[in-house]
Design a protein around this motif. Structure first.
Motif: not given
Lengths: 452, 164
Positions: A124-125, A198, A301
């Motif tokens: 993930p970011k 994501r 997410d």
């Protein structure tokens, strides 16, 4: 702070910034440019590539651009400024056999080779931004991590319809980290793992889509092809040992006969993105029938899949998540409509992106407290309630324990990522200022020292 | 990439690049991309041949473009219909016509058609001797703006044969 450390810090910041930009770069685009340029490119391409579908063209096979792929920083510090940098830290390897109650609060290094989950699927970011400053990806084992591993061990012996969990907790409590640990735990424990770091990127209109009259959904061919490539990379040996039990035929791509490796089926979808959604659906069904390997479907997410997407249909109406092929496939496994004979579905909520908030049916299914007052008359989608039915929450504690935070601090300190004097006083003040919240502890406490 | 005589830079987002056409703003561009099932973040160089053909066909004649295709979708409980549904019958026993969906994109005009329409509107005002026509002829503001100061844009642009 002396001149050398200042020079170190500015050079490190530039390197980290460029690395972060590379990690967070958008995925490759679909299709080619104008016909003239396409002809020129075709002339240059080697003949061995073979025919590809003209409708959906991948920009490349094999390596491609990996969204969020993590490459260790070792070997990048050749400049004399970094000559006093320590070698790779001696973090213990991620071995499932070594996880005992005593390993709570210990730091372990994730496998980061080419076929590892972290490198193939990406991260993930938020995690990518943290780990880019460190030489080797690592994580701290928490009590809830061991509980999650135990849950997955029990799920390995039963159908995934009975093992559908969602990691819940406050913002910044470490849900994505625990999910990443679970993915690596299963990957090193001989599971077949499919990790979606994501899920928002399946919903934000960043990839090609086309309506399919057979399935009455909007297919996302490039996303399906990417997922197949990642799946084949991480689980290569497992997929090669499994066979299909019935013939699978495609219009143009030919037929895969019964008894062929599942890996061959995956590569068919990787080569031709137009059939990738169908290939992925069939591949997951085949994985659901076999009992040799448990299967983990991990989605970060996950709440985004339950929301309305940013895609629009030709009438300019927003397309709901379950009317897109990829989210629908995941929702069917999350909702128990489809299942694996052995395995689990594990999701993690995220509060980072406010355009994809947790919808009410999912909040109620997970028995969470809604973030706003909810009326009894508020409309609840029956479809989403059906996809949320049977999901069980795994709450993540809001704060790190002191020993967990101390291990985190030590690893950062060993990598000389802190640009301030590291003392117990600094550690305790940072811990209490951030009240142990993992994200705040790292971002406001540790990474903020880069600004000095 | 050159589409209908306009050079659209390859690196540009298609949604923004299409606004280079006279008569297409951001909203029309978004509707057009939805009609052609092109995602929002597509770049100009990501267009396939089919999409390019459809886009060019639409832009060359928006009024004659085919209506948007129907894309029925279903929830988790419904199943796709394998046989065609029986047509609903009206009071006279004849099949009811499907209610037509309004298609805003079929009503738009771009480029030369739009400029022609604007010139015709101004010419009409002049012909009937209206205030609007007189102000265009004099090159002054039409919509009641101040002329004691400012009015420079009107003095530059307002003409009977307005460029557009």
């Amino acid at each position: 702070m002396n001149v050398l450390s200042v020079a170190n810090s500015s050079a490190r910041r530039r390197l980290a910034a460029s690395h972060a930009i590379a990690l967070l770069a958008p995925a490759r685009q679909f299709g080619t440019s104008s016909p003239a340029l396409a002809k020129a490119a075709a002339k240059k391409a080697p003949a061995s590539q073979g025919k590809k579908s003209a409708r959906f063209k991948n920009s490349g096979s094999g390596e491609g651009k990996k969204r969020g792929a993590l490459t260790p920083l070792s070997g990048k510090f050749d400049h004399p400024l970094f000559k006093d940098r320590p070698g790779p830290s001696n973090l213990p390897a991620f071995h499932p056999e070594t996880f005992t109650p005593d390993s709570v609060g210990k730091a372990v290094g994730f496998p980061a080779d080419k076929s590892s989950a972290i490198n193939a699927f990406g991260v993930p970011k938020g995690i990518a931004k943290e780990l880019v400053h460190l030489e080797r990806p690592f994580s701290i084992i928490r009590g809830v991590s061991l509980e999650t591993f135990d849950t997955l061990d029990k799920a390995a012996t039963q159908s995934s319809a009975n093992s559908r969990f969602v990691l819940t907790g406050k913002s910044g409590s470490g849900k994505s980290h625990v999910l990443l640990q679970a993915v690596n735990y299963c990957a090193t424990n001989n599971w077949i793992v499919l990790y979606v770091p994501r899920a928002i990127e399946w919903m934000n209109s960043s990839s090609a889509y086309v309506y399919d009259t057979d399935t009455k959904t909007f297919l996302q061919p490039n996303i399906a092809s990417d997922v197949l490539r990642q799946l084949a990379t991480v689980n290569a040996s497992s997929l090669q040992s499994l066979v299909i039990d019935s013939d699978v035929s495609f219009d143009k791509a030919g037929t895969i006969t019964a008894g062929s490796n599942i890996d061959q089926l995956a590569h068919l979808g990787i080569k031709d993105a137009s059939i990738a959604p169908k290939v992925l659906r069939i591949l997951l069904e085949e994985l659901g029938k076999q009992t040799k390997y448990p299967v983990l479907l991990a989605i970060d997410d996950v709440q985004a899949l339950y929301c309305t997407s940013k895609y629009r249909d030709p009438q300019f109406n927003y397309i709901k998540g379950f009317n897109l092929s990829m989210p629908r496939l995941m929702l069917e496994y999350a909702g128990g409509m489809k299942s694996f004979a052995r395995g689990a579905v594990l999701g993690a909520l995220s509060t980072a992106d406010t355009t994809f908030r947790i919808p009410l049916p999912l909040t109620e299914a997970l028995q969470l407290t809604p973030d706003r007052p909810v009326s009894a008359y508020e409309k609840r989608s029956a479809d989403l309630a059906l996809y949320s039915k049977g999901l069980r929450p795994i709450p993540i504690p809001e704060r790190l324990e002191v020993n967990e935070a101390a291990s985190l601090f030590e690893v950062w300190n060993e990598n000389k990522a802190l640009h301030t004097v590291s003392t117990d006083q600094f550690f305790l003040s940072t811990y209490s200022q951030t009240s142990g919240n993992p994200r705040q502890f790292v971002l406001r406490g540790l990474l903020s020292t880069l600004a000095s | 990439m050159i589409i209908l005589g306009r050079n659209l830079p390859d690196h540009k987002a298609l949604k923004v690049a299409l606004t280079a056409f006279y008569g297409i703003g951001l909203h029309t561009s978004e509707r057009l991309l939805a009609r052609l099932q092109i995602h929002d973040r597509a770049k100009v160089n990501s267009l396939t041949q089919t999409q390019l053909t459809n886009l060019t066909a639409f832009l060359s004649s928006p009024s004659t473009s085919p209506p948007p295709p129907r894309t029925p979708c279903f929830g988790p409980t419904a199943r796709p219909v394998l046989r065609a549904a029986k047509p609903k019958l009206g009071k006279d026993g004849q099949p009811l016509k499907e209610r037509a969906i309004r298609d805003p994109l079929s009503e738009i005009k771009i480029e030369s058609e739009l400029r022609r329409e604007i010139r015709e509107n101004i010419a009409h005002h002049r012909m009937i001797g209206s205030y609007v026509g007189r102000r265009h002829a004099m090159g002054l503001p039409v919509r009641g703006q101040n002329t004691r100061t400012n009015a420079k844009t009107a003095k530059k642009l307002n003409k009977i044969e307005r460029r557009g």
